[in-house]
Write an enzyme that holds these catalytic residues in place. Sequence first.
Site, PDB file in Angstrom:
ATOM      1  N   GLN A 192       0.691  -1.218   0.029  1.00  0.00           N
ATOM      2  CA  GLN A 192       0.003   0.034  -0.147  1.00  0.00           C
ATOM      3  C   GLN A 192       0.933   1.330  -0.413  1.00  0.00           C
ATOM      4  O   GLN A 192       0.447   2.461  -0.829  1.00  0.00           O
ATOM      5  CB  GLN A 192      -1.011  -0.108   1.240  1.00  0.00           C
ATOM      6  CG  GLN A 192      -1.976   1.130   1.368  1.00  0.00           C
ATOM      7  CD  GLN A 192      -3.233   1.016   0.207  1.00  0.00           C
ATOM      8  OE1 GLN A 192      -3.606   0.000   0.047  1.00  0.00           O
ATOM      9  NE2 GLN A 192      -4.013   1.323   0.158  1.00  0.00           N
ATOM     10  N   GLU A 202       0.997 -26.220   6.493  1.00  0.00           N
ATOM     11  CA  GLU A 202       1.246 -27.422   7.929  1.00  0.00           C
ATOM     12  C   GLU A 202       0.662 -26.512   9.170  1.00  0.00           C
ATOM     13  O   GLU A 202       0.756 -26.865   9.883  1.00  0.00           O
ATOM     14  CB  GLU A 202       2.651 -26.175   8.508  1.00  0.00           C
ATOM     15  CG  GLU A 202       4.012 -26.562   7.069  1.00  0.00           C
ATOM     16  CD  GLU A 202       5.499 -26.564   7.546  1.00  0.00           C
ATOM     17  OE1 GLU A 202       5.793 -27.174   8.595  1.00  0.00           O
ATOM     18  OE2 GLU A 202       6.182 -27.137   6.655  1.00  0.00           O
TER      19      GLU A 202
HETATM   20  C1  LIG Z   1       1.334 -24.193  -2.255  1.00  0.00           C
HETATM   21  C2  LIG Z   1       1.380 -25.301  -0.922  1.00  0.00           C
HETATM   22  C3  LIG Z   1       1.814 -26.533  -0.587  1.00  0.00           C
HETATM   23  C4  LIG Z   1       2.221 -27.102   0.496  1.00  0.00           C
HETATM   24  N1  LIG Z   1       2.401 -28.350   0.517  1.00  0.00           N
HETATM   25  C5  LIG Z   1       2.375 -29.503   1.446  1.00  0.00           C
HETATM   26  C6  LIG Z   1       3.218 -30.175   1.918  1.00  0.00           C
HETATM   27  O1  LIG Z   1       4.453 -30.139   0.758  1.00  0.00           O
HETATM   28  N2  LIG Z   1       3.423 -31.319   2.235  1.00  0.00           N
HETATM   29  C7  LIG Z   1       1.934 -31.843   2.426  1.00  0.00           C
HETATM   30  O2  LIG Z   1       1.615 -32.781   2.869  1.00  0.00           O
HETATM   31  N3  LIG Z   1       1.031 -30.651   2.395  1.00  0.00           N
HETATM   32  C8  LIG Z   1       1.008 -29.600   1.726  1.00  0.00           C
HETATM   33  N4  LIG Z   1       0.329 -28.614   1.846  1.00  0.00           N
HETATM   34  C9  LIG Z   1      -1.429 -28.960   1.989  1.00  0.00           C
HETATM   35  C10 LIG Z   1      -1.643 -27.645   3.581  1.00  0.00           C
HETATM   36  O3  LIG Z   1      -1.388 -28.360   4.061  1.00  0.00           O
HETATM   37  C11 LIG Z   1      -2.712 -28.230   3.257  1.00  0.00           C
HETATM   38  O4  LIG Z   1      -3.596 -27.916   1.792  1.00  0.00           O
HETATM   39  C12 LIG Z   1      -3.930 -27.772   4.399  1.00  0.00           C
HETATM   40  O5  LIG Z   1      -3.240 -27.965   5.325  1.00  0.00           O
HETATM   41  C13 LIG Z   1      -5.612 -27.249   4.590  1.00  0.00           C
HETATM   42  O6  LIG Z   1      -6.383 -28.740   4.197  1.00  0.00           O
HETATM   43  P1  LIG Z   1      -6.830 -28.542   3.179  1.00  0.00           P
HETATM   44  O7  LIG Z   1      -6.343 -27.249   1.954  1.00  0.00           O
HETATM   45  O8  LIG Z   1      -7.502 -29.714   2.155  1.00  0.00           O
HETATM   46  O9  LIG Z   1      -7.933 -27.217   3.330  1.00  0.00           O
HETATM   47  P2  LIG Z   1      -9.106 -27.648   4.072  1.00  0.00           P
HETATM   48  O10 LIG Z   1      -8.813 -28.811   5.089  1.00  0.00           O
HETATM   49  O11 LIG Z   1     -10.547 -28.552   3.569  1.00  0.00           O
HETATM   50  O12 LIG Z   1     -10.095 -26.367   5.414  1.00  0.00           O
HETATM   51  C14 LIG Z   1     -10.212 -25.664   4.148  1.00  0.00           C
HETATM   52  C15 LIG Z   1     -11.170 -24.490   5.157  1.00  0.00           C
HETATM   53  O13 LIG Z   1     -11.761 -25.366   6.394  1.00  0.00           O
HETATM   54  C16 LIG Z   1     -11.283 -24.482   7.240  1.00  0.00           C
HETATM   55  N5  LIG Z   1     -11.379 -26.243   8.517  1.00  0.00           N
HETATM   56  C17 LIG Z   1     -11.165 -27.167   8.309  1.00  0.00           C
HETATM   57  N6  LIG Z   1     -11.430 -27.791   9.691  1.00  0.00           N
HETATM   58  C18 LIG Z   1     -11.458 -26.796  10.225  1.00  0.00           C
HETATM   59  C19 LIG Z   1     -11.783 -26.951  11.774  1.00  0.00           C
HETATM   60  N7  LIG Z   1     -11.468 -28.152  12.500  1.00  0.00           N
HETATM   61  N8  LIG Z   1     -12.069 -25.916  12.401  1.00  0.00           N
HETATM   62  C20 LIG Z   1     -11.960 -24.422  11.146  1.00  0.00           C
HETATM   63  N9  LIG Z   1     -11.976 -24.140  10.378  1.00  0.00           N
HETATM   64  C21 LIG Z   1     -11.761 -25.572   9.872  1.00  0.00           C
HETATM   65  C22 LIG Z   1      -9.530 -24.694   6.967  1.00  0.00           C
HETATM   66  O14 LIG Z   1      -8.950 -23.792   7.975  1.00  0.00           O
HETATM   67  C23 LIG Z   1      -9.649 -24.071   5.834  1.00  0.00           C
HETATM   68  O15 LIG Z   1      -9.894 -22.738   5.748  1.00  0.00           O
HETATM   69  C24 LIG Z   1       0.469 -27.705   0.581  1.00  0.00           C
HETATM   70  C25 LIG Z   1      -0.729 -26.880  -0.089  1.00  0.00           C
HETATM   71  C26 LIG Z   1      -0.127 -25.757  -0.314  1.00  0.00           C
HETATM   72  C27 LIG Z   1      -1.212 -24.753  -0.863  1.00  0.00           C
END
Ligand SMILES: Cc1cc2nc3c(=O)[nH]c(=O)nc-3n(C[C@H](O)[C@H](O)[C@H](O)COP(=O)(O)OP(=O)(O)OC[C@H]3O[C@@H](n4cnc5c(N)ncnc54)[C@H](O)[C@@H]3O)c2cc1C
Length: 379
Positions: A335, A362
């Site tokens: 900004q 993570e």
């Molecule tokens: C660029 C990138 C690199 C990554 N690298 C790795 C890697 O090297 N190895 C690996 O294993 N993973 C990796 N990940 C995965 C990452 O750890 C997950 O995306 C993350 O843990 C969230 O899981 P999800 O995307 O399935 O979201 P979801 O679990 O589907 O969550 C969707 C939304 O719901 C919310 N939510 C879910 N459960 C709850 C709850 N109980 N209470 C409140 N809110 C909740 C979440 O906070 C989020 O806002 C990577 C992800 C990205 C984007």
Amino acid sequence: MSLMFNDEQQMIRDMARKFAEDQLLPHSEAWDRDSHFPVDVIRSTAELGFAGIYVKEDVGGSGLTRTDAALIFEQLSYGDVSTAAFISIHNMASWMIDTFGSEAQRKAWVPRLTSMELIASYCLTEPGAGSDAASLKTKAVRDGDDYVITGTKQFISGAGTSDLYVLMARTSDNGAKGVSTFLIEKEAAGLSFGANERKMGWKSQPTRQVILDEVRVPAANRIGEEGHGFRFAMAGLDGGRLNIAACALGGAQLALDKALAYAKERQQFGKAIADFQATQFKLADMETELQAARLMLYEAAGRLDGKTPDATRWCAMAKRFVTDTAFKVANDALQIHGGYGYLADYHVERIVRDLRVHQILEGTNEIMRVIISRDMLKG
Ligand SMILES: Cc1cc2nc3c(=O)[nH]c(=O)nc-3n(C[C@H](O)[C@H](O)[C@H](O)COP(=O)(O)OP(=O)(O)OC[C@H]3O[C@@H](n4cnc5c(N)ncnc54)[C@H](O)[C@@H]3O)c2cc1C
């Protein structure tokens, strides 16, 4: 430099900063633009001891603390957030093998990881198992001296390039207690990778699916006992979260430094924009909030080093607070740059894009709140 750190830590910090300024910062814009994964530069960090920072020395590690690691990642990410964050994932994977592997596994794998002959990825997330990682479905079935593993891992950093995959798979239907950890080599028959995801930031490292179609893995590649894998994966994440927070801090510091310089330089209404109190107050808040985040990070790192009973809670609090603060500071820096902040040449928009995912991976920052409140309310 904070009075918290001793001479050796200041030296480690300076070494990481020099590497970041010489080897990362000059290339960060091009790596982002070209989605280039700088594997050669990543491998060269082994010479500085950054490939096994908190791995034991008998297998080539640096034997340093989590506090030292946070200092290193804060400085590396000043050069390039995305590349530093990948190095942190390699360190997490190496530490898991060093800590939970047998002597034979440590000797066989870890020296090759600390020298970066091998680069490692961490595979927990699946298409249907993100925040609820314990619901993972990738199945490992025992067959004589082998396991046969089938399933899909989602969002795996470094996938397709990494040589070794530290992978969590289900060996029984017993929820989190039915998960085991395996080491899988890139060349394993039946292992393939999805397309490189097109994403908002972290472009200097690939993110792909890891697809396992009856991949045969020797039982000797199982880390620890059957059923202990989820615990190993979570232990890896305590330190991993500090590193991800440290990487957010370093990126935000660069954004703040750039905003400060720009505010003094940019003239509007006949004076520098730094002469407007609105800009001054914004800069003051950015500095205050970033320093508060730094204090929290190093307090959490100290608690993990000291193995205090509340270390997991502190790691979650630090990850939540530091990554939220760092994103806000970087966005405020954008900004202050006005329209120029939106242009790639000024480097700030890249930092904003890179830092956004630190609030998600993570463990999302909502899941950090779950961990913190569960610990507060227990007993
Ligand atoms: C660029 C990138 C690199 C990554 N690298 C790795 C890697 O090297 N190895 C690996 O294993 N993973 C990796 N990940 C995965 C990452 O750890 C997950 O995306 C993350 O843990 C969230 O899981 P999800 O995307 O399935 O979201 P979801 O679990 O589907 O969550 C969707 C939304 O719901 C919310 N939510 C879910 N459960 C709850 C709850 N109980 N209470 C409140 N809110 C909740 C979440 O906070 C989020 O806002 C990577 C992800 C990205 C984007």
